[in-house]
Structure formats: structure tokens, C-alpha cells
Design a protein around this motif. Sequence first.
Motif, PDB file in Angstrom:
ATOM      1  N   PRO A   1      -0.112   5.500   7.867  1.00  0.00           N
ATOM      2  CA  PRO A   1       0.083   5.466   9.421  1.00  0.00           C
ATOM      3  C   PRO A   1      -0.529   4.157   9.836  1.00  0.00           C
ATOM      4  O   PRO A   1      -1.452   3.919   9.533  1.00  0.00           O
ATOM      5  CB  PRO A   1      -0.149   6.719   9.846  1.00  0.00           C
ATOM      6  N   ALA A   2       0.205   3.752  11.133  1.00  0.00           N
ATOM      7  CA  ALA A   2      -0.604   2.672  11.813  1.00  0.00           C
ATOM      8  C   ALA A   2      -1.599   2.921  12.370  1.00  0.00           C
ATOM      9  O   ALA A   2      -2.486   2.225  12.705  1.00  0.00           O
ATOM     10  CB  ALA A   2       0.537   1.639  12.641  1.00  0.00           C
ATOM     11  N   SER A   3      -1.941   4.028  12.823  1.00  0.00           N
ATOM     12  CA  SER A   3      -3.295   4.535  13.452  1.00  0.00           C
ATOM     13  C   SER A   3      -4.402   4.660  12.371  1.00  0.00           C
ATOM     14  O   SER A   3      -5.456   5.048  13.025  1.00  0.00           O
ATOM     15  CB  SER A   3      -3.039   5.854  14.180  1.00  0.00           C
ATOM     16  N   ASP A   4      -4.227   4.592  11.403  1.00  0.00           N
ATOM     17  CA  ASP A   4      -5.419   4.760  10.285  1.00  0.00           C
ATOM     18  C   ASP A   4      -6.105   3.663  10.179  1.00  0.00           C
ATOM     19  O   ASP A   4      -5.850   2.727   9.518  1.00  0.00           O
ATOM     20  CB  ASP A   4      -4.864   5.358   9.128  1.00  0.00           C
ATOM     21  N   THR A   5      -7.374   3.562  10.615  1.00  0.00           N
ATOM     22  CA  THR A   5      -8.020   2.491  10.667  1.00  0.00           C
ATOM     23  C   THR A   5      -8.534   2.107   9.271  1.00  0.00           C
ATOM     24  O   THR A   5      -8.501   0.934   8.924  1.00  0.00           O
ATOM     25  CB  THR A   5      -9.227   2.532  11.639  1.00  0.00           C
ATOM     26  N   GLN A   6      -8.870   3.061   8.528  1.00  0.00           N
ATOM     27  CA  GLN A   6      -9.459   2.568   7.148  1.00  0.00           C
ATOM     28  C   GLN A   6      -8.409   2.368   6.426  1.00  0.00           C
ATOM     29  O   GLN A   6      -8.735   1.410   5.348  1.00  0.00           O
ATOM     30  CB  GLN A   6     -10.170   4.023   6.577  1.00  0.00           C
ATOM     31  N   ALA A   7      -7.287   2.951   6.349  1.00  0.00           N
ATOM     32  CA  ALA A   7      -6.084   2.405   5.438  1.00  0.00           C
ATOM     33  C   ALA A   7      -5.661   1.042   5.856  1.00  0.00           C
ATOM     34  O   ALA A   7      -5.227   0.308   5.066  1.00  0.00           O
ATOM     35  CB  ALA A   7      -4.784   3.223   5.695  1.00  0.00           C
ATOM     36  N   LYS A   8      -5.763   0.886   7.193  1.00  0.00           N
ATOM     37  CA  LYS A   8      -5.499  -0.629   7.796  1.00  0.00           C
ATOM     38  C   LYS A   8      -6.400  -1.543   7.154  1.00  0.00           C
ATOM     39  O   LYS A   8      -6.202  -2.863   6.740  1.00  0.00           O
ATOM     40  CB  LYS A   8      -5.491  -0.714   9.355  1.00  0.00           C
ATOM     41  N   PHE A   9      -7.653  -1.392   7.107  1.00  0.00           N
ATOM     42  CA  PHE A   9      -8.772  -2.088   6.455  1.00  0.00           C
ATOM     43  C   PHE A   9      -8.342  -2.531   4.994  1.00  0.00           C
ATOM     44  O   PHE A   9      -8.543  -3.476   4.411  1.00  0.00           O
ATOM     45  CB  PHE A   9     -10.318  -1.519   6.382  1.00  0.00           C
TER      46      PHE A   9
ATOM     47  N   VAL B   1       0.897  -1.240  -0.031  1.00  0.00           N
ATOM     48  CA  VAL B   1       0.117   0.014  -0.079  1.00  0.00           C
ATOM     49  C   VAL B   1       0.947   1.305   0.085  1.00  0.00           C
ATOM     50  O   VAL B   1       1.672   1.277   0.663  1.00  0.00           O
ATOM     51  CB  VAL B   1      -0.889   0.026   1.337  1.00  0.00           C
ATOM     52  N   GLU B   2       0.605   2.062  -0.943  1.00  0.00           N
ATOM     53  CA  GLU B   2       1.547   3.247  -1.085  1.00  0.00           C
ATOM     54  C   GLU B   2       0.423   4.495  -0.766  1.00  0.00           C
ATOM     55  O   GLU B   2      -0.296   4.596  -1.386  1.00  0.00           O
ATOM     56  CB  GLU B   2       1.792   3.618  -2.605  1.00  0.00           C
ATOM     57  N   ASP B   3       0.968   5.336   0.402  1.00  0.00           N
ATOM     58  CA  ASP B   3       0.139   6.410   0.715  1.00  0.00           C
ATOM     59  C   ASP B   3       0.497   7.704   0.127  1.00  0.00           C
ATOM     60  O   ASP B   3       1.710   8.282   0.548  1.00  0.00           O
ATOM     61  CB  ASP B   3       0.025   6.449   1.923  1.00  0.00           C
ATOM     62  N   ARG B   4      -0.144   8.363  -0.669  1.00  0.00           N
ATOM     63  CA  ARG B   4       0.190   9.632  -1.525  1.00  0.00           C
ATOM     64  C   ARG B   4      -0.649  10.765  -1.047  1.00  0.00           C
ATOM     65  O   ARG B   4      -0.770  11.919  -1.341  1.00  0.00           O
ATOM     66  CB  ARG B   4       0.112   9.463  -3.055  1.00  0.00           C
ATOM     67  N   ARG B   5      -1.707  10.393   0.004  1.00  0.00           N
ATOM     68  CA  ARG B   5      -2.485  11.571   0.414  1.00  0.00           C
ATOM     69  C   ARG B   5      -1.564  12.484   1.270  1.00  0.00           C
ATOM     70  O   ARG B   5      -0.679  12.448   1.878  1.00  0.00           O
ATOM     71  CB  ARG B   5      -3.475  10.794   1.634  1.00  0.00           C
TER      72      ARG B   5
END
Length: 296
Positions: free
Chosen positions: A81-89, A12-16
Motif C-alpha cells: 500500500p502507498a501509505s506504508d512508509t517502511q515498504a516505501k523505503f 516489490v511483491e507484498d505477501r504480508r
Amino acid sequence: MKWEGNRESDNVEDRRGDDGGGGGGGGFGFGGRSIGIGTIAIALVGSYFLGVSPMTIINALSGGGGAMAPVQQQSPARAPPASDTQAKFVAVVLADTEDTWTALFRAQNAQYKKPKLVLFTGATQTACGTGETASGPFYCPADQKVYIDLAFYRLMQQRFNVNSEFAQAYVIAHEVGHHVQHLLGIDEKVNAARQGGSEKQANAMLVKLELQADCFAGVWAFHANRSRNILEQGDVEGALAAAAAIGDDTLQQQSQGRVVPDSFTHGTSAQRVRWFSKGIETGEFTQCDTFGARSL
């Protein structure tokens, strides 16, 4: 849907938050017109459940073609980030598709190449051109990446009261289904076949491509549930009911007051339900041969 505690993908690549992805003013500009969030939301519904191109719907509702949204400047790839629940999903669902398709490819003495999933806001550069929030989730075969703006899910919840995590997972699985098609060379064959036919024939090929991706998504759900028991009561029924409510036929009726079957590119609601159901009931991707089927 039960997903907490399951493996998360590293792909998962985060560009937000990258520069240039913001909007302002509450709408998007297309052809000199300001398209409100309501129009975009209608377009996103089709993409969300059925893969219908949101840009086609937006153009139909606004009566014009479109200018590009601001493009994000790409930063070095980073994980969410590890705290991002939706990204974790999202990472868990992607991992689940990886495990499923790796096993299925291995059973055929083949190797599955995992796609990347890119989180972005507003717009971002892809190997297929500019990806925009208004386009909904999509797959780019040129870079083998799935792109999604998570604001898409918030729109679905707020405006259309769609709160099903399984429906959200299905969206990702459908786009991964397009990746599977790319690895198998199916999309290239479809593109080649479309070049030599009429518009009606080309559209019919696209319908078969999309319905097969739906079936592949069902195959994922079958194996994920058998291996990890992810489904809860009402998950499948909710996803199927949502899919049944929206299809090329329904969207055309809403946007232009009539249905033109020859222009379908993604299939009717009934077809979408039928092929997803076939995948989730059989778990056999060989059952997803929409191109050889006598009827869709």
C-alpha cells in the motif's frame, strides 16, 4: 539517510497478511524445542550485518536441528500500500540498486536483469524452499528474488538499538549483491568448486562469496550517493561500527565460547568492514575480486 521523494521500484511483491504466516506463543519451534525471541534476535543480528546463517546460530544455541515454520499460502502478487512508509523505503532502496547496477552493466555492454523483492510475514514459499522470518533477509537464485520480513528491522531497533536507515538499506544492497553474483555466474562457479573440496575449502569459498557481496553493497552506496546524495553524516560510520561488532568470530565466541576459523562461512568483522569499505571508497566492482585477493 536521505531517500524520501526518490523513485520507487515496481518490483516489490507484498505477501504480508497471507494465510499461514502467523506464529502464536511468542516463539518458534525447532526440533521439539521452543526457541524464544531472544535466541532468534541474536541469530538475526548475524544475518542483518554479516549474512551469517541465523539457522546455524539457532542450532548452536538450542543444541538441535529445526522443523519448518508454518508456510504462507501464496496469493497473486500485489504491490504494498502507498501509505506504508517502511515498504516505501524498501522500494526506494531497491530502485536505487536497480539504477546503479543497470548503469554499471550497461557500461560493460551487458544488460542488468532486475530482481524482485518479496515482503512476507512468518514464512513463505520460495524456489529455494521455505523462507522463514528466523532466516533473516535472503536471496534465492532459483527465482532471482530477495526475501525480507520487515519485523526483522523492528527486532533490530527494539533489542539492539540499531536505528540506522542506511544499515537497513545496506542489508538489501548486500542481498542484491548476491543477485549480481548470480547474473555474473559467480555463485554457480563457487557451488561447483565447493563440490570437489573439503569442508574447510568449501567454507573458505563461501566467505569469499559473502565478502564480495559486501563489496558490491559498498559499490552501490558509492554510486547512489554520487548520483542522488543519499548519505548523511554518521551513516557510513554507523554501519561500519555495527558490522565491526559482529562477525563469524564474534558470534562463535558468544554462542560456543571459542572461535573456529576453519568453520567460518561469512568472514570476520574486520573482513566485512574491509570489503564494504573498498566498495564504497572506489565504486569499482572490479575491485571486489575476493577470489583473486592474496588476503581477505
